[in-house]
Structures are given as structure tokens and as C-alpha cells.
Motif scaffolding. Structure first.
Motif, PDB file in Angstrom:
ATOM      1  N   LEU A  97      15.162-192.362   4.651  1.00  0.00           N
ATOM      2  CA  LEU A  97      15.645-191.825   5.935  1.00  0.00           C
ATOM      3  C   LEU A  97      17.179-191.783   5.975  1.00  0.00           C
ATOM      4  O   LEU A  97      17.770-190.791   6.404  1.00  0.00           O
ATOM      5  N   ILE A  98      17.824-192.850   5.498  1.00  0.00           N
ATOM      6  CA  ILE A  98      19.302-192.849   5.518  1.00  0.00           C
ATOM      7  C   ILE A  98      19.834-191.836   4.513  1.00  0.00           C
ATOM      8  O   ILE A  98      20.847-191.171   4.736  1.00  0.00           O
ATOM      9  N   LEU A 109      19.800-188.477   6.096  1.00  0.00           N
ATOM     10  CA  LEU A 109      20.851-188.385   7.111  1.00  0.00           C
ATOM     11  C   LEU A 109      22.232-188.199   6.482  1.00  0.00           C
ATOM     12  O   LEU A 109      23.001-187.330   6.886  1.00  0.00           O
ATOM     13  N   THR A 110      22.538-189.011   5.464  1.00  0.00           N
ATOM     14  CA  THR A 110      23.941-189.045   5.000  1.00  0.00           C
ATOM     15  C   THR A 110      24.210-188.252   3.725  1.00  0.00           C
ATOM     16  O   THR A 110      25.312-187.776   3.509  1.00  0.00           O
ATOM     17  N   LYS A 111      23.191-188.092   2.871  1.00  0.00           N
ATOM     18  CA  LYS A 111      23.474-187.505   1.554  1.00  0.00           C
ATOM     19  C   LYS A 111      22.918-186.096   1.359  1.00  0.00           C
ATOM     20  O   LYS A 111      23.370-185.350   0.511  1.00  0.00           O
ATOM     21  N   LEU A 112      21.890-185.756   2.144  1.00  0.00           N
ATOM     22  CA  LEU A 112      21.192-184.502   1.857  1.00  0.00           C
ATOM     23  C   LEU A 112      21.850-183.353   2.628  1.00  0.00           C
ATOM     24  O   LEU A 112      21.280-182.795   3.554  1.00  0.00           O
ATOM     25  N   LEU A 172      17.419-186.055  12.984  1.00  0.00           N
ATOM     26  CA  LEU A 172      16.108-186.612  13.330  1.00  0.00           C
ATOM     27  C   LEU A 172      15.750-187.771  12.405  1.00  0.00           C
ATOM     28  O   LEU A 172      15.227-188.802  12.827  1.00  0.00           O
ATOM     29  N   SER A 173      16.068-187.608  11.120  1.00  0.00           N
ATOM     30  CA  SER A 173      15.809-188.662  10.147  1.00  0.00           C
ATOM     31  C   SER A 173      16.544-189.945  10.557  1.00  0.00           C
ATOM     32  O   SER A 173      15.989-191.051  10.517  1.00  0.00           O
ATOM     33  N   GLY A 174      17.801-189.772  11.019  1.00  0.00           N
ATOM     34  CA  GLY A 174      18.591-190.925  11.472  1.00  0.00           C
ATOM     35  C   GLY A 174      18.002-191.565  12.722  1.00  0.00           C
ATOM     36  O   GLY A 174      18.001-192.794  12.870  1.00  0.00           O
ATOM     37  N   LEU A 175      17.469-190.724  13.618  1.00  0.00           N
ATOM     38  CA  LEU A 175      16.919-191.270  14.870  1.00  0.00           C
ATOM     39  C   LEU A 175      15.610-192.018  14.620  1.00  0.00           C
ATOM     40  O   LEU A 175      15.327-193.025  15.272  1.00  0.00           O
TER      41      LEU A 175
END
Length: 870
Positions: free
Chosen positions: A58-59, A62-65, A75-78
Motif C-alpha cells: 500500500l505504501i 502511494l509513494t513509488k508507483l 486511495l492506497s494511502g487512505l
């Protein structure tokens, strides 16, 4: 694909491509509008929580993709944030470290959405107790504020603002070595930053620490205020809004620092209350509400009233956007069903037993039915409501001195040809009703007929506000000869109850309920006409207004009491109520207002309710039983069984009280055939105060109605009553006290063994400072009643309670309860005359409060008074 449950956590973690695709697929599906798909996705996401590195994926998204679209990444971060909330303590260390480092490395992402999501994730981890376990978080974020890169600075500030909001308390404690000592001076430096967004973050961060008077801020208070003034004219609305918010809070906590600048601050707030941006104007308008609560208000504002009043009045007009949101152009909508989200949740107010006073009906501790609540479908709080509330409180500060500033404006507004302007004038008239009533009286003979005319205005929003404003003057209307204003007002309001517009129906029903409370038995001659209208409304109303109609019928019953007990009225009223009652399922929350309504009707109809009482009684007992059973299941297996909504039980207990009060001894058969006393024994020990409160009210009512069934349980009930004499729960304590008094009258000398369980607490309560009037009165009556039945046990303590006892009871009406209490005090004085020596004058004053005591009580008074002469 296979998930490896034992993945070894490496810091340089890499996702499995197949696993990554599966998660992306789920994230895409969860954005589907189809609720069935959403539910399936939810279940799959829950299952994935079993895998330790699921949160790494999930992280990573959020941060790399960066190739993915932003809503999916966010949404992945939430989802990760929700996992942190629910399962953070189960995250393996490697996963936690990976998430933390990824957050800090990506706080400056080029996308505002991703930066904000990372900020939310950081504050969620921080509020899970991780501020202590993440020592480099605050220093790192503070150092990133100095970054040359705007995105990094803004992202770090966004995260800090969220942490300040969520963890203000711990930031100001020794646990973290008081980081605010560094952070607050740092934030103050950014008040002058070139970016408006950064300036806004900086003010918002510091604002979190005003109300709590944080030491680190108080040390820099002058510099803070100076910096705020420098931002007064900022071109960014968000900055102006935060400046206004800061000044409003400083009024409450550092008035001393604002006083020297007060003239300029008031002038500034006058400008801001007229700001082009409504959010800024609303924040500024709060200033007048807060200032009105300060003792210095009257002196500070008096010279500004000529400017301020027109500004507030102007803010009370509907804006164009309000009218669109309120569908102000839709005149007839009575046939359109309500959508469920239009219907606010209702909260039942549990029964509280109170004494009647010479000047009024039942005392209410908190009477808030009058608030300015005329357009509840737009956001709850807006500039119109805030301006009206400010005018209302200022009218209470300045009273009639406000009128010279308002009357000239009112003349212009009330007769204006534009409906929006006229409507705002009617709202102004309602807002000043409480504070300026005395000064308004000379104008009311002209204004009330004008308002009654406005009830048939062609604009629905004018008709609805007129209902509210007239309700604010109901007290005066009722004080005049009934044919002059009451009759025409009632006639027009009843027409509006059957209006073709739902908002008008609602306003008319609420206004009529207020009129009923004020007029009481003055309405008796018109009962047939009133009932005709209210019963017709049953067939006409949509869902939401039906709930308000129940309230109007319940209030009518409370107001006219036994006058409702006529066969023709019962025949009109009961069939539609019982029809609704039969239609509603046990788990339908619409039962609340209907049960409340029936409770009032049962009390008013007395024996007239007998034909309906059995099914109503039975259902109430079932509701209590069901709720208790559900609560037991939930206690035993919380993951298997949901907690019940205890309001069902509370409302049912209160209706049972209404039945006991209305039917008196006629309820005896019903009680004999049910297990209500066993259920009450459980309710009296419930964790929820409102349940205990209602069960004690019912205990008192059943004690009066059919003590033969209560008596066998007294040994079980009394210790529970004793432990509930705790004034921290005012209403619980009040009802327990009242019930003890009722029980003592029935028990007589047999009350003896129970006196030690309750007397000390009662004496303590009556001597307690700031005890509410209702509780003091009930405590005094109960002490008197205990002394009446067991004088030998209570009289020795006479000296400890005689003075507050006398002062508590001097203002209540002559009634049975007062009678038995005074018999008790006279009996105790004859047993322990020395207990009253120091406070005899108070006793004389209390005796003098009787208008018409019974002959034998008068003899008791004479005996006591004569014994003092000798």
C-alpha cells in the motif's frame, strides 16, 4: 498467487509483481459506484491484512508507483491509514520502519493530493502513540520547512498542521521534552512567507494552542498578536479566516493583550464580517458572539453599534446560493417524499421529575427549543445563522438600548417589496424578541397583525420564518385578551400546519408547539378545531414532518391535560396514533417520537386511555426486555452481537411512566401480569445514566400507582437507589431522590432500616454549592418525607440541613409533596427542637410561603411557632 506469510523484512523491500497487480485491481474496483462490488473489495482487503507485507504494497503504491493515477495512489494511502488505525500494534517492525521512511521521503511529492495523503498517514501514525517512538519525526519535519523546494515545505507544513490538530496535548507535555518551545517560534517566522498557503498553515498551526493557553505560545503572545495584525489585510481568504479565528479565541483567553487594540480589532472585524469570502465573514461573525459573553462587551461595543447592527442585519439575508440550496423557488412540495438523509437523528430526553413553581409550569434545566433554526437543510452553521445568533446575544446584552439602532432598519425591511429583504426583517424581529421584549411591547399591537398577515405570503420562505418569529412573541400574545391576537394567530398557524410546502408545515408545527406551551388551558375552547387540523395533517405529511407532528400533539396533551379526556376528542386522536403505532416495527427509530407523544397523551387522558393501554403496555415491556437481552449478548460476545440502541428501552420506560401516572391504580393488573419489576431491577443497574434515570422515574410512578407490587422488591431496590445519590449525574440523582421520597410515604415506619443507606448522601447534596434548583427541591422534599415517617432517625441531623431545606422549598407551589415534607419538618422539630434554634427565622420564612395549607398542617405550624414563644 501465493502470499508468503513469513516474508523476511528487508529495508530495501521490493513488491512481487503479481501481488502488486492484484492490489491495483482491488483499488480500481473499490472506486466503483456499485455497493456490492465495494463490499466484496472490503472483504478481500480485510483478508489481505493477514499478510505482514500487505501494508508495504500500500505504501509502495502511494509513494513509488508514479505511473498510476493520483486518486488510486491516494486511495492506497487512505486504506493504509485505516489499517494503521485498526492494527498498527500488529505491524512487524520492518514494515513500520519502511512506512515511516517512505512517508518522510515523499512528503514533498509534486502532487498536492499525494502530499496531503502522506500528511494524513503521518499524523495517524503519530496519534497511535508513535510520537514517542518516532523521535526524528518532528525535528525532520521542522527542518524540511526550511527547504528551498516549495512542495517539500508545503508538504511538511501540512503534516505538522495535522499533527498539531490531532496531538496538541502531548506536544505540550514533558513526555516529548516540550517540542513546542522550538516549534512555535519557528511557525511564527513563516507568518511572513511569500506563499499564501504556507502563511495559512503557519497561523493554523499556532491557533491549535490558543485555547489551551500553551506555555510556549504565551511566552511569545505579543509577537504572535503583532504578526497577526501584520496579516490583517492578506489577499488570501484562508489566511484572513485563520487570523479571524485566532482573534476570536484570543478574546476568550488573552483579553488583557487585546484590550489596548480593541478599537482597531472591532473595526477590522466589522470589515471582515462583510468579507467577499463567506467563510471569512462567518469566522469574523463569531467574534461578536464571543465578545457578547465577555463582561466588557457592553462598554467596548457601544460606540460601534451604529455600524455593527446594519452589518449583522445585512448578513441575515439569504444569499443566492442559500436560496438555490433551499429550493427557495419551489413553493409546493408536500407530495414529494423525504429522502432519508433529510431526517436528522432524534435524541430522546429522558424523563426528569421536577416541582412546579408559583410563576410557571415545570422548570426545565436547559430550554433550548428557541434557537435560530430556520433552515436546517443547508450546512448547519452559516453567516445568516451566525449573524442572527449574534444579534440575539447582543439584544440580551443591551436590551432596549439596541432598539434605536434596529427600529429604523426594521421599518424599512418589514414592508420591503423584495421578499428576500422582507424575510430578513422578520428574522431580525424574531432574533431580538428575547432581549428587547420590553421595549418592543408598544409596537406589538401593530406588528403582530402584520406578521399574522405575512403567514399567508406567497413565498414559502417568508411564511416559514414568520411562524418562527411569531413563536418568539407567543408569551406576549397569550398575555392579551384571547380574541385580540391568540385566536387569529392560532387560526392562521393551523392553516400553515396544512400548508402545501413542507418547510412551512415544519415551521408551523414547531411554532404551534411553542404556542401550546405558553397558552396551556387557554386552548381548551378550541380543542376540537385544533385536533381536527392535527389529525388531518397525519394523512398529509411526509416522513420528516410526521415526527414533528407527534411533538405538537404531545405538547398539546401536556398543555391542556385532562381537558383532552372527552370521548369525542379521544375518538379523533387515538385511531391515527394507534394506526401509526401498529405500522412501526420494534427497531424503527420513528417509535421514539411516537412513544414520547403517547406518553404525554396517556398522562393527559388518564382513564380515557384505558381501552388502548394493554397493547401499548405490553409492547413497552417487550422493548425493554429485547434491549436488555441484546445488551447481555453483546457483553458476552461483542464480536458476534451488536450493541443495542438503548434509546428504545429509555423511551419505553418513559412511556410506562406516563401510563402509570395517567392510569394510576388502573395499571395494577398490567403490572401484576408482567415481569416489569425484574426488568427494572436490571435497568437500575445499567451502565448508561439515562437508562437509570428513566427506571427511577418509573419506580416512583409505580410506587404511587400500585405499591403492593413494588413493596416485595424494596430490599433489593433501596441499596441501588442509595448508590445513585451521586450529584455528578444530576438527572439520575434527581429521579432516585424523588423515588426514595415516594417509597418512604408508602413504607411508613418500615422505612427505618433503609434510612442509613440514603440520609447522609441527601444531607450532603442539600448542602452542596451550585446544586441545580430541581435537585435541591426534590432532595428537601425527600428529607422531609423521611423525617415524617421516621422522625427519630432523621431529626438528630436537623441542624445540618434545616437552613438549605427551608430556602429550597420557599418557592414551590402548595402540593401534596410539599405538604408531606412540611409535616416531616414539624415532626422533626418537635423531636429535636434544639436543631432549629440557629435557623428558626428561615423556618418562619418557609412557612410563610404557604398560600393555603390544610387545617391540620396549619395546626402543626402553630404548635411549632407557639413553642418558640414560650
Amino acid at each position: 498467487m501465493v502470499w508468503d506469510r513469513q516474508t523476511k523484512m528487508e529495508y530495501e523491500w521490493k513488491p512481487d509483481e503479481q501481488g502488486l497487480q492484484q492490489i491495483l485491481q482491488l483499488l480500481k474496483e473499490s472506486q466503483s459506484p456499485d455497493t456490492t462490488i465495494q463490499r466484496t473489495v472490503q472483504q478481500k482487503l480485510e483478508q489481505l491484512n493477514q499478510y505482514p507485507d500487505f501494508n508495504n504494497y500500500l505504501i509502495f503504491v502511494l509513494t513509488k508507483l508514479k505511473s498510476e493515477d493520483e486518486p488510486t495512489r491516494s486511495l492506497s494511502g487512505l486504506i493504509l491509514k485505516n489499517n494503521v488505525k485498526a492494527h498498527f500494534q500488529n505491524f512487524p517492525n520492518g514494515v513500520t520502519d519502511f512506512i515511516k521512511s517512505e512517508c518522510l521521503n515523499n512528503i514533498g511529492d509534486s502532487s498536492p493530493l499525494i502530499r496531503a495523503t502522506v500528511g494524513i498517514l503521518i499524523t495517524t501514525i503519530a496519534s497511535k502513540g508513535e510520537l514517542q517512538n518516532w523521535p526524528d519525526l518532528l525535528p525532520k519535519l521542522c527542518s524540511l520547512l526550511d527547504s528551498e523546494d516549495y512542495n517539500t515545505c508545503e508538504g511538511a507544513f501540512g503534516a505538522l498542521q495535522k499533527i498539531c490538530e490531532d496531538s496538541a496535548e502531548i506536544l505540550d507535555s514533558d513526555v516529548l521534552d516540550r517540542p513546542l518551545n522550538i516549534m512555535i517560534p519557528k511557525f511564527l517566522q513563516f507568518f511572513k512567507h511569500s506563499s499564501p498557503k504556507i502563511r495559512s498553515h503557519a497561523v493554523a498551526c499556532v491557533n491549535q494552542f490558543i485555547i489551551s493557553r500553551t506555555q510556549a505560545l504565551m511566552l511569545h503572545i505579543d509577537s504572535f498578536i503583532e504578526n497577526l495584525f501584520a496579516l490583517a489585510g492578506d489577499e488570501e481568504p484562508e489566511v484572513r479566516k485563520n487570523v479571524c479565528r485566532a482573534l476570536v479565541m484570543l478574546l476568550e483567553v488573552r483579553m488583557d493583550r487585546l484590550l489596548p487594540h480593541m478599537h482597531n480589532i472591532v473595526e477590522y472585524m466589522l470589515q471582515r464580517t462583510q468579507d467577499q469570502d463567506e467563510n471569512v465573514a462567518l469566522e469574523a461573525c463569531e467574534f461578536w458572539l464571543t465578545l457578547a459573553e465577555q463582561p466588557i462587551c457592553k462598554d467596548v461595543l457601544v460606540r460601534h453599534l451604529p455600524k455593527l447592527i446594519p452589518v449583522l442585519v445585512n448578513g441575515m439575508k439569504y444569499s443566492d446560493i442559500d436560496i438555490i440550496l433551499l429550493k427557495g423557488d419551489v413553493e409546493e412540495d408536500e407530495t414529494i417524499p423525504d429522502s432519508e438523509q433529510d431526517i436528522r437523528p432524534r435524541f430522546h430526553r429522558s424523563r426528569t421529575v421536577a416541582q412546579q413553581h408559583d410563576e410557571d409550569g415545570i422548570e426545565e434545566e436547559d430550554d433550548d427549543d428557541d434557537e435560530i433554526d430556520d433552515d436546517d437543510t443547508i450546512s448547519d452553521w452559516n453567516l445568516r445563522k451566525c449573524s442572527a445568533a449574534a444579534l440575539d446575544v447582543l439584544a440580551n446584552v443591551y436590551r432596549d438600548e439596541l432598539l434605536p439602532h434596529i427600529l429604523p432598519l426594521l421599518k424599512e425591511l418589514l414592508f420591503h417589496h423584495e421578499w428576500v429583504v422582507k424575510e430578513s426583517g422578520i428574522l431580525v424581529l424574531g432574533a431580538i424578541a428575547e432581549g428587547c421584549m420590553q421595549g418592543m411591547i408598544p409596537y406589538l399591537p401593530e406588528l403582530i397583525p402584520h406578521l399574522i398577515q405575512c403567514l399567508s405570503d406567497k413565498k414559502a420562505l417568508v411564511r416559514s420564518i414568520t411562524c418562527w418569529t411569531l413563536s418568539r412573541y407567543a408569551h406576549w400574545v397569550v398575555s392579551q385578551p384571547p380574541d385580540t391576537y391568540l385566536k387569529p394567530l392560532m387560526t392562521e398557524l393551523l392553516k400553515r400546519i396544512l400548508d402545501s410546502n413542507k418547510r412551512v408545515q415544519e415551521a408551523a408545527c414547531s411554532a404551534f408547539a411553542t404556542l401550546e406551551e405558553e397558552a396551556c388551558t387557554e386552548l381548551v375552547p378550541y380543542l376540537a378545531y385544533i385536533l381536527d387540523t392535527l389529525v388531518f395533517a397525519f394523512s398529509k405529511y411526509q416522513h420528516k414532518n410526521l415526527l414533528i407532528l407527534y411533538d405538537a400533539i404531545g405538547t398539546l396533551a401536556d398543555s391542556v391535560g385532562h381537558h383532552l379526556n372527552k370521548p369525542e376528542y379521544i375518538q379523533m386522536l387515538m385511531p391515527p396514533l394507534i394506526q401509526k403505532w401498529n405500522m412501526l416495527k420494534d427497531e424503527d427509530k420513528d417509535l421514539f417520537p411516537l412513544l414520547e407523544c403517547l406518553s404525554s397523551v396517556a398522562t393527559a387522558l388518564q382513564s380515557g386511555f384505558l381501552p388502548y393501554c394493554e397493547p401499548v403496555y405490553q409492547r413497552c415491556v417487550n422493548l425493554v426486555q429485547k434491549t436488555l437481552a441484546q445488551a447481555m449478548l453483546n457483553n458476552a460476545q461483542p464480536d458476534q452481537y451488536e450493541a443495542p440502541d438503548k434509546d428504545f428501552m429509555i423511551v419505553a420506560l418513559d412511556l410506562l411512566s406516563g401510563l402509570a401516572e395517567g392510569l394510576g391504580g388502573n395499571i395494577e393488573q398490567l403490572v401484576a401480569r408482567s415481569n416489569i419489576l425484574t426488568l427494572m431491577y436490571q435497568c437500575m443497574q445499567d451502565k448508561m445514566p439515562e437508562v437509570r434515570q428513566s427506571s427511577f422515574a418509573l419506580l416512583g410512578d409505580l410506587t404511587k400507582a400500585c405499591f403492593q407490587h413494588v413493596k416485595p422488591c424494596i430490599a433489593d431496590f433501596m441499596p441501588i437507589l442509595g448508590t445513585n445519590l451521586n450529584p455528578e449525574f444530576i438527572s439520575v440523582c434527581n429521579n432516585a431522590t424523588w423515588a426514595i421520597g415516594e417509597i418512604s410515604i408508602q413504607m411508613g415506619i418500615e422505612m427505618q432500616p433503609y434510612i442509613p443507606m440514603v440520609l447522609h448522601q441527601l444531607v450532603e447534596i442539600i448542602n452542596r454549592p451550585n446544586t441545580p434548583k430541581t435537585l435541591l427541591e426534590n432532595t428537601a422534599i425527600t428529607i422531609g418525607r423521611l423525617g415524617y415517617v421516621c422522625p427519630q432517625e432523621v431529626a438528630p441531623m436537623l441542624q445540618q440541613f434545616i437552613r438549605p431545606w427551608c430556602t429550597s422549598l420557599r418557592n414551590i407551589r402548595d402540593n401534596e409533596e410539599k405538604d408531606s415534607a412540611f409535616r416531616g419538618i414539624c415532626t422533626m422539630i418537635s423531636v429535636n427542637p434544639s436543631g432549629v434554634i440557629q435557623d428558626f427565622i428561615f423556618f418562619c420564612d418557609a412557612v410563610a410561603s404557604w398560600i393555603n395549607p390544610k387545617d391540620d398542617l396549619r395546626d402543626m405550624f402553630c404548635k411549632v411557632l407557639q413553642s418558640w414563644r414560650l
